[in-house]
Design a protein around this motif. Structure first.
Motif, short mmCIF file in Angstrom:
data_model
loop_
_atom_site.label_atom_id
_atom_site.label_comp_id
_atom_site.label_asym_id
_atom_site.label_seq_id
_atom_site.Cartn_x
_atom_site.Cartn_y
_atom_site.Cartn_z
N ASN A 61 0.87 -1.17 0.00
CA ASN A 61 0.00 0.00 0.00
C ASN A 61 0.91 1.22 0.00
OD1 ASN A 61 -2.07 1.86 0.26
ND2 ASN A 61 -2.28 1.55 2.48
N ILE A 62 1.22 1.76 -1.16
CA ILE A 62 2.21 2.81 -1.31
C ILE A 62 1.55 4.18 -1.23
CG2 ILE A 62 4.03 3.78 -2.77
CD1 ILE A 62 4.33 1.03 -4.05
N LYS A 63 1.92 4.95 -0.23
CA LYS A 63 1.42 6.32 -0.11
C LYS A 63 2.32 7.25 -0.92
CE LYS A 63 -0.25 5.38 4.58
NZ LYS A 63 -0.11 5.73 6.02
N ILE A 64 1.74 8.27 -1.50
CA ILE A 64 2.50 9.18 -2.37
C ILE A 64 2.34 10.62 -1.88
CG2 ILE A 64 2.77 10.12 -4.69
CD1 ILE A 64 1.82 7.44 -5.78
N GLU A 65 3.45 11.29 -1.67
CA GLU A 65 3.49 12.71 -1.34
C GLU A 65 4.28 13.43 -2.42
OE1 GLU A 65 5.52 15.80 1.87
OE2 GLU A 65 5.43 13.65 2.35
N LEU A 66 3.63 14.29 -3.16
CA LEU A 66 4.28 14.96 -4.28
C LEU A 66 5.09 16.16 -3.79
CD1 LEU A 66 1.40 14.93 -6.91
CD2 LEU A 66 3.31 13.32 -6.69
N THR A 67 6.19 16.41 -4.48
CA THR A 67 7.03 17.56 -4.13
C THR A 67 6.32 18.87 -4.45
OG1 THR A 67 9.18 18.59 -4.47
CG2 THR A 67 8.17 17.56 -6.39
N LYS A 68 6.61 19.86 -3.63
CA LYS A 68 6.10 21.21 -3.90
C LYS A 68 7.15 22.07 -4.59
CE LYS A 68 3.00 21.05 0.10
NZ LYS A 68 2.66 21.66 1.42
N ASN A 69 8.34 21.51 -4.75
CA ASN A 69 9.44 22.26 -5.37
C ASN A 69 10.12 21.42 -6.45
OD1 ASN A 69 9.48 24.70 -3.52
ND2 ASN A 69 9.75 23.05 -2.03
N PRO A 70 9.44 21.18 -7.56
CA PRO A 70 10.04 20.35 -8.62
C PRO A 70 11.32 20.96 -9.17
CG PRO A 70 8.06 21.48 -9.42
CD PRO A 70 8.11 21.70 -7.94
N LYS A 71 12.26 20.09 -9.51
CA LYS A 71 13.54 20.54 -10.06
C LYS A 71 13.44 20.74 -11.57
CE LYS A 71 15.91 17.45 -6.78
NZ LYS A 71 16.80 16.26 -6.69
N ALA A 72 14.34 21.55 -12.08
CA ALA A 72 14.44 21.70 -13.53
C ALA A 72 15.12 20.47 -14.12
CB ALA A 72 15.24 22.95 -13.87
N ALA B 23 27.07 14.77 -14.50
CA ALA B 23 27.96 13.64 -14.36
C ALA B 23 27.16 12.42 -13.93
CB ALA B 23 29.05 13.95 -13.33
N PHE B 24 27.58 11.24 -14.35
CA PHE B 24 26.81 10.02 -14.11
C PHE B 24 26.48 9.88 -12.62
CE2 PHE B 24 25.83 5.62 -13.53
CZ PHE B 24 25.26 5.20 -14.72
N GLY B 25 25.17 9.81 -12.34
CA GLY B 25 24.72 9.58 -10.97
C GLY B 25 24.80 10.76 -10.04
N SER B 26 24.97 11.97 -10.57
CA SER B 26 25.16 13.13 -9.70
C SER B 26 23.89 13.95 -9.47
CB SER B 26 26.24 14.05 -10.29
OG SER B 26 25.82 14.59 -11.53
N MET B 27 22.86 13.73 -10.29
CA MET B 27 21.62 14.48 -10.15
C MET B 27 20.46 13.52 -9.92
SD MET B 27 19.79 17.10 -12.82
CE MET B 27 18.39 18.11 -12.28
N THR B 28 19.64 13.81 -8.92
CA THR B 28 18.50 12.95 -8.62
C THR B 28 17.20 13.58 -9.08
OG1 THR B 28 18.34 13.91 -6.41
CG2 THR B 28 19.64 11.89 -6.64
N THR B 29 16.17 12.74 -9.19
CA THR B 29 14.84 13.22 -9.59
C THR B 29 14.12 13.84 -8.39
OG1 THR B 29 13.83 11.07 -9.12
CG2 THR B 29 14.74 11.41 -11.34
N ASP B 30 12.87 14.16 -8.55
CA ASP B 30 12.12 14.88 -7.53
C ASP B 30 11.75 14.03 -6.31
OD1 ASP B 30 11.96 17.45 -8.69
OD2 ASP B 30 10.39 16.77 -10.05
N PRO C 252 9.03 13.40 -1.50
CA PRO C 252 10.04 14.27 -2.12
C PRO C 252 11.45 13.84 -1.73
CG PRO C 252 8.24 15.59 -1.25
CD PRO C 252 8.01 14.18 -0.78
N TYR C 253 12.37 13.91 -2.67
CA TYR C 253 13.76 13.53 -2.39
C TYR C 253 14.32 14.40 -1.27
CZ TYR C 253 18.72 12.62 -3.02
OH TYR C 253 20.02 12.26 -2.80
#
Length: 358
Positions: free
Chosen positions: A3-14, A24-31, A51-52
């Motif tokens: 039962n996966i709960k989801i909380e969306l970010t209020k500050n999405p990244k570009a 660089a490989f593996g240096s930037m993460t998603t929201d 949110p991350y």
């Protein structure tokens, strides 16, 4: 079923510019990130996508002191219809279980692992890049969080998944890679964790890797930890050769990670009637077949690199020896092109290999 709960970010990244300024490989993460916790009373519980952010743990968190930690590497791609595609996620889930058993981490059911990955990728699908040689790299991790310095299996754990938009680990399909054959330091020994995906396996490759780079090589391939005479694997990937027309790779003896790309290549070779074998390959055999021209291709292989041709090997007693004619060979090229096409839904894959997320 989780039962996966989801909380969306209020500050999405570009989103990054994957053409002109890729991270660089593996240096930037998603929201967002997936998280799930474990304790003895509840088992695995509180599955959520949030949110991350950072994860807070105690300084005496047991994974810091006794290395109870495992991880996986996966990639998500996009189909022509825009739906996310996963490549053999069941293999990752089963390997995650094997790794967990080896270091006394409570196993996550295969179906729960796949559900967690699938739901996370579905939410982050807009982060999957579509430029050539790009993907969304997924990193599932599990580690002990219990606060104690007692030497025992922990009672509390955290499982999380993060994702990074990436370009190919290596630029272009070429033979720029070269390997120093390491016969002093060992990556793994019989009875250890070499066949499991534990972070501790990678820490002890860093010094030999730095030594190899100081010698002018891009990678290090380790000999076995007992006799130091048989080829094992590269610091972060499996290895294969074409010797006398046969695709040859070191056998799985418990010290070598059962790679998913490795398994895919062997399966495709058998399907295409390309001779292949899993067996011991001595350092002497590799050196001699490079000298006499019988080793015509060599490649590193794994989720991050997919397939990367190796152009040369360095030996303590023989110096630098070129593989074949120094160019990517026909077998590795065919395998690379086919796997890439399958992962992007452009070529029919064996049943169950490519999972579309809708």
């Amino acid at each position: 079923m989780l039962n996966i709960k989801i909380e969306l970010t209020k500050n999405p990244k570009a989103k990054p510019d994957m053409v002109n300024n890729p991270p660089a490989f593996g240096s930037m993460t998603t929201d967002h990130m997936f998280i799930m916790d474990y304790n003895k009373e509840k088992g695995w519980h509180d599955a959520r996508i949030v949110p991350y952010s950072t994860i807070q743990v105690e300084p005496i968190c047991m994974s810091f002191h006794y290395a109870q930690e495992i991880f996986e590497g996966m990639k998500a791609f996009k189909s022509k219809d825009g739906n996310p595609l996963l490549y053999r996620p069941d293999m990752n889930a089963k390997r995650f279980q094997r790794s967990a058993r080896r270091v006394m981490i409570p196993e996550i059911p295969v179906e729960d692992y796949i559900q967690a990955v699938t739901e996370f990728v579905k939410l982050e699908k807009d982060w999957i890049p579509t430029e050539p040689e790009t993907s969304l790299y997924l990193r599932p991790v599990c580690f002990a969080t219990q606060a104690s310095v007692g030497v025992e299996a922990a009672n509390e754990y955290k499982f999380f998944i993060v994702a990074c938009p990436v370009k190919a680990y290596h630029t272009g399909f070429n033979t720029d890679d070269s390997c120093w054959v390491e016969t002093k330091y060992s990556r793994a020994s019989e009875g250890g964790t070499g066949g499991d995906k534990c972070g501790c396996n990678y820490a002890n490759t860093l010094l030999p890797q730095a030594n190899a780079e100081a010698r002018g090589y891009t990678e290090v391939v380790f000999a076995d930890g007992v006799e130091h005479k048989y080829i094992g694997e590269i610091s972060a990937s499996n290895i294969m050769f074409v010797i006398d027309g046969v695709v040859v790779t070191p056998e799985l003896d418990g010290t070598i990670l059962p790679g998913i790309t490795r398994d895919s290549i062997l399966s495709l070779c058998r399907k295409w009637d390309i001779p292949c074998a899993e067996r011991k390959i001595s350092v002497d055999e590799l050196r001699d077949t490079l000298k006499n021209g019988k080793c015509t291709e060599a490649m590193s292989l794994g989720t991050a690199v997919v397939i990367e041709p190796i152009g040369a090997f360095g030996f303590e007693d023989a110096g630098r020896l070129t593989v074949g004619d120094g160019k990517p060979g026909p077998i590795s090229t065919r395998l690379y092109n086919s796997i890439i096409a399958m992962q992007h839904g452009e070529e029919e894959a064996p049943e169950g290999w490519v999972v579309e997320v809708k």
